[in-house]
Design a protein around this motif. Structure first.
Motif, PDB file in Angstrom:
ATOM      1  N   ALA A  61       2.723  15.473  11.665  1.00  0.00           N
ATOM      2  CA  ALA A  61       1.509  14.915  11.037  1.00  0.00           C
ATOM      3  C   ALA A  61       1.459  13.443  11.412  1.00  0.00           C
ATOM      4  O   ALA A  61       2.418  12.917  11.973  1.00  0.00           O
ATOM      5  N   SER A  62       0.387  12.775  11.093  1.00  0.00           N
ATOM      6  CA  SER A  62       0.401  11.319  11.222  1.00  0.00           C
ATOM      7  C   SER A  62       0.925  10.745   9.902  1.00  0.00           C
ATOM      8  O   SER A  62       1.191  11.492   8.946  1.00  0.00           O
ATOM      9  N   GLY A  63       1.099   9.449   9.846  1.00  0.00           N
ATOM     10  CA  GLY A  63       1.726   8.809   8.680  1.00  0.00           C
ATOM     11  C   GLY A  63       1.062   9.178   7.356  1.00  0.00           C
ATOM     12  O   GLY A  63       1.727   9.337   6.329  1.00  0.00           O
ATOM     13  N   THR A  64      -0.249   9.353   7.394  1.00  0.00           N
ATOM     14  CA  THR A  64      -0.983   9.681   6.163  1.00  0.00           C
ATOM     15  C   THR A  64      -0.512  11.020   5.594  1.00  0.00           C
ATOM     16  O   THR A  64      -0.558  11.235   4.377  1.00  0.00           O
ATOM     17  N   GLY A  65      -0.047  11.915   6.453  1.00  0.00           N
ATOM     18  CA  GLY A  65       0.485  13.191   5.977  1.00  0.00           C
ATOM     19  C   GLY A  65       1.682  12.959   5.065  1.00  0.00           C
ATOM     20  O   GLY A  65       1.805  13.592   4.001  1.00  0.00           O
ATOM     21  N   SER A  88      -6.600  -2.266   3.332  1.00  0.00           N
ATOM     22  CA  SER A  88      -7.086  -0.927   3.645  1.00  0.00           C
ATOM     23  C   SER A  88      -6.079   0.173   3.282  1.00  0.00           C
ATOM     24  O   SER A  88      -6.452   1.255   2.821  1.00  0.00           O
ATOM     25  N   PHE A  89      -4.785  -0.097   3.506  1.00  0.00           N
ATOM     26  CA  PHE A  89      -3.810   0.977   3.282  1.00  0.00           C
ATOM     27  C   PHE A  89      -3.399   1.097   1.819  1.00  0.00           C
ATOM     28  O   PHE A  89      -3.044   2.184   1.360  1.00  0.00           O
ATOM     29  N   GLY A  90      -3.506   0.017   1.069  1.00  0.00           N
ATOM     30  CA  GLY A  90      -3.349   0.118  -0.386  1.00  0.00           C
ATOM     31  C   GLY A  90      -4.471   0.980  -0.945  1.00  0.00           C
ATOM     32  O   GLY A  90      -4.262   1.842  -1.814  1.00  0.00           O
ATOM     33  N   GLU A  91      -5.685   0.775  -0.424  1.00  0.00           N
ATOM     34  CA  GLU A  91      -6.826   1.579  -0.871  1.00  0.00           C
ATOM     35  C   GLU A  91      -6.619   3.061  -0.548  1.00  0.00           C
ATOM     36  O   GLU A  91      -7.071   3.934  -1.271  1.00  0.00           O
ATOM     37  N   ARG A  92      -5.909   3.314   0.557  1.00  0.00           N
ATOM     38  CA  ARG A  92      -5.645   4.717   0.908  1.00  0.00           C
ATOM     39  C   ARG A  92      -4.808   5.399  -0.166  1.00  0.00           C
ATOM     40  O   ARG A  92      -5.056   6.549  -0.534  1.00  0.00           O
ATOM     41  N   TRP A  93      -3.795   4.698  -0.689  1.00  0.00           N
ATOM     42  CA  TRP A  93      -2.988   5.272  -1.780  1.00  0.00           C
ATOM     43  C   TRP A  93      -3.896   5.619  -2.967  1.00  0.00           C
ATOM     44  O   TRP A  93      -3.752   6.670  -3.604  1.00  0.00           O
ATOM     45  N   GLN A 137       4.295  -1.680   2.367  1.00  0.00           N
ATOM     46  CA  GLN A 137       5.190  -2.759   2.808  1.00  0.00           C
ATOM     47  C   GLN A 137       4.455  -3.699   3.762  1.00  0.00           C
ATOM     48  O   GLN A 137       4.349  -4.886   3.509  1.00  0.00           O
ATOM     49  N   SER A 138       3.971  -3.151   4.867  1.00  0.00           N
ATOM     50  CA  SER A 138       3.211  -3.972   5.809  1.00  0.00           C
ATOM     51  C   SER A 138       1.762  -3.523   5.727  1.00  0.00           C
ATOM     52  O   SER A 138       1.438  -2.404   6.120  1.00  0.00           O
ATOM     53  N   GLU A 139       0.918  -4.371   5.173  1.00  0.00           N
ATOM     54  CA  GLU A 139      -0.518  -4.053   5.064  1.00  0.00           C
ATOM     55  C   GLU A 139      -1.131  -4.374   6.424  1.00  0.00           C
ATOM     56  O   GLU A 139      -1.477  -5.516   6.718  1.00  0.00           O
ATOM     57  N   THR A 140      -1.212  -3.364   7.259  1.00  0.00           N
ATOM     58  CA  THR A 140      -1.593  -3.555   8.664  1.00  0.00           C
ATOM     59  C   THR A 140      -2.991  -4.153   8.815  1.00  0.00           C
ATOM     60  O   THR A 140      -3.297  -4.777   9.828  1.00  0.00           O
ATOM     61  N   SER A 141      -3.832  -3.977   7.810  1.00  0.00           N
ATOM     62  CA  SER A 141      -5.197  -4.505   7.916  1.00  0.00           C
ATOM     63  C   SER A 141      -5.251  -6.020   7.761  1.00  0.00           C
ATOM     64  O   SER A 141      -6.245  -6.638   8.136  1.00  0.00           O
ATOM     65  N   VAL A 164       6.858   3.835  -1.132  1.00  0.00           N
ATOM     66  CA  VAL A 164       6.483   2.758  -0.209  1.00  0.00           C
ATOM     67  C   VAL A 164       5.859   3.327   1.065  1.00  0.00           C
ATOM     68  O   VAL A 164       6.437   4.210   1.705  1.00  0.00           O
ATOM     69  N   ASP A 165       4.709   2.791   1.415  1.00  0.00           N
ATOM     70  CA  ASP A 165       4.127   3.044   2.742  1.00  0.00           C
ATOM     71  C   ASP A 165       4.809   2.069   3.697  1.00  0.00           C
ATOM     72  O   ASP A 165       4.573   0.860   3.638  1.00  0.00           O
ATOM     73  N   ALA A 166       5.669   2.628   4.553  1.00  0.00           N
ATOM     74  CA  ALA A 166       6.365   1.804   5.546  1.00  0.00           C
ATOM     75  C   ALA A 166       5.927   2.232   6.946  1.00  0.00           C
ATOM     76  O   ALA A 166       6.700   2.196   7.893  1.00  0.00           O
ATOM     77  N   SER A 189       5.529   7.975  13.562  1.00  0.00           N
ATOM     78  CA  SER A 189       6.254   7.770  14.819  1.00  0.00           C
ATOM     79  C   SER A 189       5.657   6.694  15.719  1.00  0.00           C
ATOM     80  O   SER A 189       6.338   6.151  16.597  1.00  0.00           O
ATOM     81  N   GLN A 190       4.360   6.364  15.531  1.00  0.00           N
ATOM     82  CA  GLN A 190       3.627   5.640  16.589  1.00  0.00           C
ATOM     83  C   GLN A 190       3.599   4.127  16.453  1.00  0.00           C
ATOM     84  O   GLN A 190       2.765   3.484  17.066  1.00  0.00           O
ATOM     85  N   LYS A 191       4.516   3.574  15.657  1.00  0.00           N
ATOM     86  CA  LYS A 191       4.467   2.116  15.458  1.00  0.00           C
ATOM     87  C   LYS A 191       5.769   1.522  15.984  1.00  0.00           C
ATOM     88  O   LYS A 191       6.031   1.590  17.181  1.00  0.00           O
ATOM     89  N   ALA A 192       6.587   0.969  15.078  1.00  0.00           N
ATOM     90  CA  ALA A 192       7.826   0.346  15.561  1.00  0.00           C
ATOM     91  C   ALA A 192       8.837   1.383  16.038  1.00  0.00           C
ATOM     92  O   ALA A 192       9.841   1.028  16.655  1.00  0.00           O
TER      93      ALA A 192
HETATM   94  N1  PMP Z   1      -0.273   2.891   6.421  1.00  0.00           N
HETATM   95  C1  PMP Z   1      -0.229   1.841   7.242  1.00  0.00           C
HETATM   96  C2  PMP Z   1       0.352   0.561   6.733  1.00  0.00           C
HETATM   97  C3  PMP Z   1      -0.696   1.958   8.554  1.00  0.00           C
HETATM   98  O1  PMP Z   1      -0.650   0.905   9.381  1.00  0.00           O
HETATM   99  C4  PMP Z   1      -1.232   3.188   8.978  1.00  0.00           C
HETATM  100  C5  PMP Z   1      -1.752   3.362  10.388  1.00  0.00           C
HETATM  101  N2  PMP Z   1      -2.510   2.319  10.872  1.00  0.00           N
HETATM  102  C6  PMP Z   1      -1.263   4.228   8.080  1.00  0.00           C
HETATM  103  C7  PMP Z   1      -0.774   4.065   6.805  1.00  0.00           C
HETATM  104  C8  PMP Z   1      -1.839   5.546   8.443  1.00  0.00           C
HETATM  105  O2  PMP Z   1      -1.069   6.166   9.377  1.00  0.00           O
HETATM  106  P1  PMP Z   1      -1.658   7.322  10.314  1.00  0.00           P
HETATM  107  O3  PMP Z   1      -2.837   6.741  11.015  1.00  0.00           O
HETATM  108  O4  PMP Z   1      -0.483   7.591  11.187  1.00  0.00           O
HETATM  109  O5  PMP Z   1      -2.007   8.442   9.428  1.00  0.00           O
END
Ligand code: PMP
Length: 384
Positions: A61-65, A88-93, A137-141, A164-166, A189-192
Motif C-alpha cells: 500500500a502507500s503510506g496512507t494505507g 495537510s498530513f495532520g488533516e489526513r489523520w 513527525q515531518s509535516e511534508t506540506s 505517529v505518521d513518520a 517506502s518512497q521517501k527516505a
Molecule cells: N504523511 C506524510 C507526512 C507524507 O509526506 C505523505 C506523502 N506525501 C503521506 C502521509 C501519504 O503517503 P502516501 O502518499 O504514500 O499514501
C-alpha cells in the motif's frame, strides 16, 4: 531530446541503482524459501530502522494505507481521539479518524507552525478518556518536523496510544520508537527509505496487542492481527509486492550499513546547505530556519512569482522536479525535498535550477551565490 530528469521532491525520491537492479531480478514466489529469507531479513531490518523490538507490519500500500490501518485497528466508532494538525498530513489523520466514526478533538495550528507539547497536554487534560493521539513527525506540506519525543511524553499521563505518521521522516530524522514510547509509527517506502512507492509499514508496540487493544471497526486487508500471525510464520497473509520487498531489503541494508546516526547527520547538513543557499539568493524560507528542517525546505515564492509556474517550468524546461505548495499554499511556496538517496550535489543542482527558473520568470534574485554558499556550508559542516 527530453531534458535529463532530476527528482527533488519530498517523495517519491530517487532510488539508488543497487535498489533498481534488485527490482529487475526475476520475480520470486512469495511462499518460496528464496522469498522467505529476504522477507525475514527485511522485517528484521525494519525493526532496526524503527528502533523497536516489537513487530513492524508490512503492507502492499502507500503510506496512507498504514495510517488507515492504525485507525481501523486501534479505534472503535465513538472513541475520542486527539489529532495534532499543522498541515495537510495532520488533516489526513482527522479525515481518516472521522471516517471511522471517531470523535475527533483537533489541536490545530496555522500551517507552518510547530506543535507544542504543552498545548497537547492541556487538550488531553480536558479530553479525558482519549483512545489515541495522532501525530505527524515531518509535516511534508510545511517542512516542520515536530518534537515527537516531547509530544509522546505529554501524551503518556493520559494513557492514550501514541500514533505517529513518520512517512517522510523515517530514516531521515531520529525516531526512537521504543525509547520514546511510540505505540504505532507509520511509514512508506518512497521517501527516505529510497525505494519506489508501494510498501507501507506500521510498527505496533506490545501494549497495543493487549486483549483490550482490539477495536470493533471493520477491517480485512489491513487487519493487524492477521498480518502479524502471517509474518510470524514468514507466510504473508496476501500476495505481497515481492519485487518491492526485495528492493526495500537492499535499501534498508544500505541505510543500516551507513549507520542511522550518520544518515540523520547527513540530512541535517543537507537541509542546512539548502536553507543557506536559498537565503543567499535573497529568498525567504517558509519552513523553519533551523536544523530541525532536515526533510524538506519550503521556500516562499518571491513577489510576483507563482510557485506553480516556477515548478512547472523547472520540470518542463530543465527536467528538475520540485514540489509546489499544497492546498492554500499552492502557488505561494515551493518545496525542495532532500531525503534518502540525496547528496550535496543534488542540493547544488536544485538551487542552480531555482536560480535559473526564477531569473527566467523575471524575479529579482542575487545570481551566482546560492550554490557557492550551499557548498561552503556543507564543507564547514562536513569538517566538524
Ligand atoms: N504523511 C506524510 C507526512 C507524507 O509526506 C505523505 C506523502 N506525501 C503521506 C502521509 C501519504 O503517503 P502516501 O502518499 O504514500 O499514501
Amino acid at each position: 531530446m527530453a531534458p535529463k530528469r532530476y527528482l527533488f521532491t519530498p517523495g517519491p525520491t530517487t532510488v539508488p541503482p543497487e535498489v533498481l537492479a534488485a527490482m529487475a531480478e526475476p520475480v520470486v514466489h512469495h511462499r518460496s524459501p528464496d522469498f522467505r529469507a529476504i522477507y525475514s531479513e527485511c522485517l528484521q531490518r525494519l525493526k532496526q530502522v524503527f528502533r523497536t523490538s516489537s513487530d513492524v507490519l508490512l503492507f502492499t500500500a502507500s503510506g496512507t494505507g498504514a495510517m488507515e490501518s492504525a485507525v481501523a485497528n486501534l479505534c472503535s466508532p465513538g472513541n475520542r481521539v486527539v489529532v495534532v494538525s499543522a498541515g495537510s498530513f495532520g488533516e489526513r489523520w482527522i479525515q481518516i479518524a472521522e471516517r471511522y466514526g471517531c470523535e475527533v478533538q483537533a489541536v490545530r495550528y496555522e500551517w507552518g507552525e510547530t506543535p507544542s507539547a504543552d498545548d497537547l497536554a492541556a487538550t488531553l487534560r480536558q479530553a479525558s478518556g482519549a483512545r489515541a493521539v495522532f501525530l505527524t513527525q515531518s509535516e511534508t506540506s510545511t517542512g516542520v518536523v515536530a518534537d515527537v519525543q516531547a509530544l509522546a511524553a505529554a501524551t503518556r499521563p493520559s494513557g492514550a496510544h501514541v500514533v505517529v505518521d513518520a512517512v517522510s521522516s523515517l530514516g531521515a530524522v531520529p525516531l526512537d520508537v521504543d525509547a520514546w514510547g511510540v505505540d504505532v509509527a507509520c511509514s512508506g517506502s518512497q521517501k527516505a527509505l529510497m525505494t519506489p512507492p508501494g510498501l507501507a509499514m506500521a510498527s505496533v508496540s506490545d501494549a497495543v496487542w493487549a486483549p483490550e487493544g482490539s477495536s470493533s471497526s471493520p477491517r480485512y486487508y489491513f487487519d493487524w492481527d492477521r498480518t502479524r500471525r502471517a509474518q510470524e510464520k514468514l507466510d504473508a497473509a496476501f500476495t505481497p509486492a515481492t519485487s518491492l520487498v526485495v528492493a526495500l531489503n537492499v535499501a534498508l541494508g544500505m541505510i543500516l550499513e551507513g549507520g542511522l546516526e550518520q544518515a540523520f547527520e547527513r540530512h541535517r547538513l543537507l537541509g542546512r546547505a539548502c536553507r543557506e543557499g536559498a537565503k543567499a539568493m535573497g529568498l525567504e524560507l517558509f519552513s523553519p530556519d533551523d536544523d530541525s528542517a532536515a526533510v524538506v525546505t519550503a521556500i516562499k515564492a518571491p513577489e510576483g512569482v507563482d510557485a506553480a509556474e516556477l515548478v512547472s517550468q523547472l520540470r518542463d524546461r530543465y527536467g528538475v522536479q520540485l514540489a509546489n505548495g499544497q492546498a492554500h499554499l499552492k502557488g505561494k511556496i515551493f518545496r525542495i525535498g532532500h531525503i534518502g538517496y540525496y547528496d550535496v550535489f543534488d542540493i547544488a543542482t536544485a538551487l542552480g535550477a531555482v536560480e535559473l527558473g526564477l531569473a527566467d520568470l523575471g524575479a529579482e534574485i542575487e545570481r551566482g551565490v546560492a550554490v557557492t554558499r550551499a557548498l561552503e556550508v556543507y564543507a564547514e559542516g562536513a569538517r566538524v
